[in-house]
Write a protein that holds these residues in place. Structure first.
Motif, PDB file in Angstrom:
ATOM      1  N   GLN A  46      47.033  39.594  44.568  1.00  0.00           N
ATOM      2  CA  GLN A  46      48.528  39.383  43.973  1.00  0.00           C
ATOM      3  C   GLN A  46      49.324  38.455  44.905  1.00  0.00           C
ATOM      4  N   GLU A  47      50.083  37.765  44.349  1.00  0.00           N
ATOM      5  CA  GLU A  47      50.960  36.730  45.007  1.00  0.00           C
ATOM      6  C   GLU A  47      52.349  36.758  44.462  1.00  0.00           C
ATOM      7  N   LEU A  48      53.492  37.291  44.978  1.00  0.00           N
ATOM      8  CA  LEU A  48      54.821  36.978  44.574  1.00  0.00           C
ATOM      9  C   LEU A  48      55.463  35.697  44.853  1.00  0.00           C
ATOM     10  N   ASN A  49      56.192  35.204  43.971  1.00  0.00           N
ATOM     11  CA  ASN A  49      56.969  34.074  43.892  1.00  0.00           C
ATOM     12  C   ASN A  49      56.278  32.615  44.124  1.00  0.00           C
ATOM     13  N   TYR A  59      48.967  38.517  39.287  1.00  0.00           N
ATOM     14  CA  TYR A  59      48.318  39.721  39.484  1.00  0.00           C
ATOM     15  C   TYR A  59      46.824  39.419  39.049  1.00  0.00           C
ATOM     16  N   LEU A  60      45.993  39.436  39.867  1.00  0.00           N
ATOM     17  CA  LEU A  60      44.500  39.295  39.394  1.00  0.00           C
ATOM     18  C   LEU A  60      43.579  40.181  39.701  1.00  0.00           C
ATOM     19  N   PRO A  61      42.929  40.765  38.622  1.00  0.00           N
ATOM     20  CA  PRO A  61      42.129  42.078  38.875  1.00  0.00           C
ATOM     21  C   PRO A  61      40.932  41.720  39.694  1.00  0.00           C
ATOM     22  N   ALA A  62      40.175  42.907  40.213  1.00  0.00           N
ATOM     23  CA  ALA A  62      38.944  42.303  40.918  1.00  0.00           C
ATOM     24  C   ALA A  62      37.692  42.205  39.914  1.00  0.00           C
ATOM     25  N   ASN A  63      36.648  41.694  40.279  1.00  0.00           N
ATOM     26  CA  ASN A  63      35.424  41.242  39.493  1.00  0.00           C
ATOM     27  C   ASN A  63      35.779  40.522  38.234  1.00  0.00           C
ATOM     28  N   ARG A  64      36.885  39.418  38.514  1.00  0.00           N
ATOM     29  CA  ARG A  64      37.352  38.560  37.272  1.00  0.00           C
ATOM     30  C   ARG A  64      36.236  37.340  37.219  1.00  0.00           C
ATOM     31  N   ALA A 102      44.515  39.615  33.845  1.00  0.00           N
ATOM     32  CA  ALA A 102      45.259  38.966  34.751  1.00  0.00           C
ATOM     33  C   ALA A 102      46.766  38.807  34.243  1.00  0.00           C
ATOM     34  N   ILE A 103      47.709  38.688  34.942  1.00  0.00           N
ATOM     35  CA  ILE A 103      49.050  38.796  34.500  1.00  0.00           C
ATOM     36  C   ILE A 103      49.881  37.574  35.610  1.00  0.00           C
ATOM     37  N   VAL A 104      50.801  37.029  34.676  1.00  0.00           N
ATOM     38  CA  VAL A 104      51.513  36.084  35.231  1.00  0.00           C
ATOM     39  C   VAL A 104      52.959  36.392  34.803  1.00  0.00           C
ATOM     40  N   ASN A 105      53.886  36.850  35.849  1.00  0.00           N
ATOM     41  CA  ASN A 105      55.210  37.127  35.329  1.00  0.00           C
ATOM     42  C   ASN A 105      56.182  36.039  35.979  1.00  0.00           C
ATOM     43  N   ILE A 106      56.828  35.524  35.033  1.00  0.00           N
ATOM     44  CA  ILE A 106      57.468  34.038  35.244  1.00  0.00           C
ATOM     45  C   ILE A 106      59.206  34.136  35.498  1.00  0.00           C
ATOM     46  N   ASN A 107      59.619  33.477  36.258  1.00  0.00           N
ATOM     47  CA  ASN A 107      61.025  33.131  36.111  1.00  0.00           C
ATOM     48  C   ASN A 107      61.187  31.649  35.756  1.00  0.00           C
ATOM     49  N   TYR A 108      62.278  31.181  34.964  1.00  0.00           N
ATOM     50  CA  TYR A 108      62.466  29.725  34.900  1.00  0.00           C
ATOM     51  C   TYR A 108      63.955  29.507  35.057  1.00  0.00           C
ATOM     52  N   ARG A 109      64.125  28.111  34.891  1.00  0.00           N
ATOM     53  CA  ARG A 109      65.623  27.688  35.464  1.00  0.00           C
ATOM     54  C   ARG A 109      66.700  28.146  34.266  1.00  0.00           C
TER      55      ARG A 109
END
Length: 288
Positions: free
Chosen positions: A40-43, A57-62, A100-107
């Protein structure tokens, strides 16, 4: 003879150098994360603005068939944050641990920066970033959307009008506006609602309002869509959901629609449980 040997020697060196350089470049091009481990990596930055960030957020064994769900927060196009979608993040992690999950911000919009096309461009940037870095993350290049309120509107609009390469497999709208030409919007007397609508232009033309409305941009090629609305919502009239459902039906687009009689701009308790059950089943059928 010495001259010939000299040139042969130089030629061998050049060939060796090119060969080594090519190998180095090839190795660099295939560098990727360890797909056997959770990551996982934030921002993560996908643009120069401070709001152009996402959490991944990336699962194991993908592998390259690992689906990616993109979460898009609400806030009337001018507020909100990706942390508002952490509940949906936790739902996906619990029910779909291999996704996998990508949670986004936008302008965020303001009187000097309209949400359209700025926020749609941000979603495009996120999609392009993920596709460009597919080999690094080891993920699929098809995606799903779950959006809430303004984020649901953006998810629907991008899926219907901006997905030129058919990368979206499904989209979920939770209390998302769909039609800005709806009389319930044009004739409303709610100052809070009108302030949000004015972000799209205080005297916006009908053509512009149609351009920013998923209802007017949807086609028969739209991805499967699931819609949730509350009958007592002060910001998103019931017709925003029912008209969208009817349009999808006419076009033959796979869809599901739920209206909660006692729901407002959100709900809890048994209604929320019902949403979770239906959303899980929809994802399993059309995405997982």
């Amino acid at each position: 003879m010495k001259v010939i040997k000299h040139y042969l020697f130089v030629l061998i060196l050049i060939i060796s150098f090119i060969s080594c350089s090519t190998d180095d470049n090839d190795n660099t091009s295939v560098i990727s994360l360890d797909s056997s481990e959770y990551y996982q990596e934030l921002n993560v930055s996908y643009g120069p603005d401070n709001d152009q960030r996402f959490d991944i957020y990336l699962p194991a064994n993908r592998n390259f068939d690992t689906e990616v769900m993109i979460l898009v927060h609400g806030g009337g196009w001018s507020a909100g944050d990706k942390t508002d979608m952490n509940g949906f993040r936790d739902f996906i992690r619990s029910e779909f641990p291999n996704m996998a999950i990508v949670n986004i911000n936008y302008r965020l919009a303001n009187p000097d920066n309209q949400p359209y096309p700025m926020q749609l461009n941000d979603i495009t940037s996120v999609i392009n970033y993920l596709k460009t870095n597919q080999n690094y993350y080891i993920i699929d290049d098809d995606f799903g959307f779950i959006g809430a309120s303004a984020g649901a509107h953006l998810s629907l609009l991008w899926s219907y009008a901006f997905d030129t390469e058919n990368n979206i497999d499904m989209v979920c709208s939770i209390v998302g506006p769909t039609n800005f030409t709806d009389p319930a919007y044009l004739n409303n007397t709610n100052p809070e609602l009108q302030a949000m609508l004015d972000l799209y232009g205080i005297e916006a033309t009908t053509e512009h309002l149609e351009e920013v409305s998923p209802y007017h941009r949807v086609t028969a090629t739209a991805p499967p869509t699931i819609l949730f609305y509350g009958a007592l919502d002060p910001l998103v009239p019931t017709t925003q959901g029912t008209d969208m459902r009817d349009k999808l039906d006419v076009l033959g687009v796979t869809n599901e629609f739920t209206l909660y009689p006692n729901g407002g701009h959100g709900w809890t308790g048994l209604d929320l449980l019902d949403t979770s059950i239906k959303l899980k089943a929809f994802i399993e059928t059309h995405f997982d």
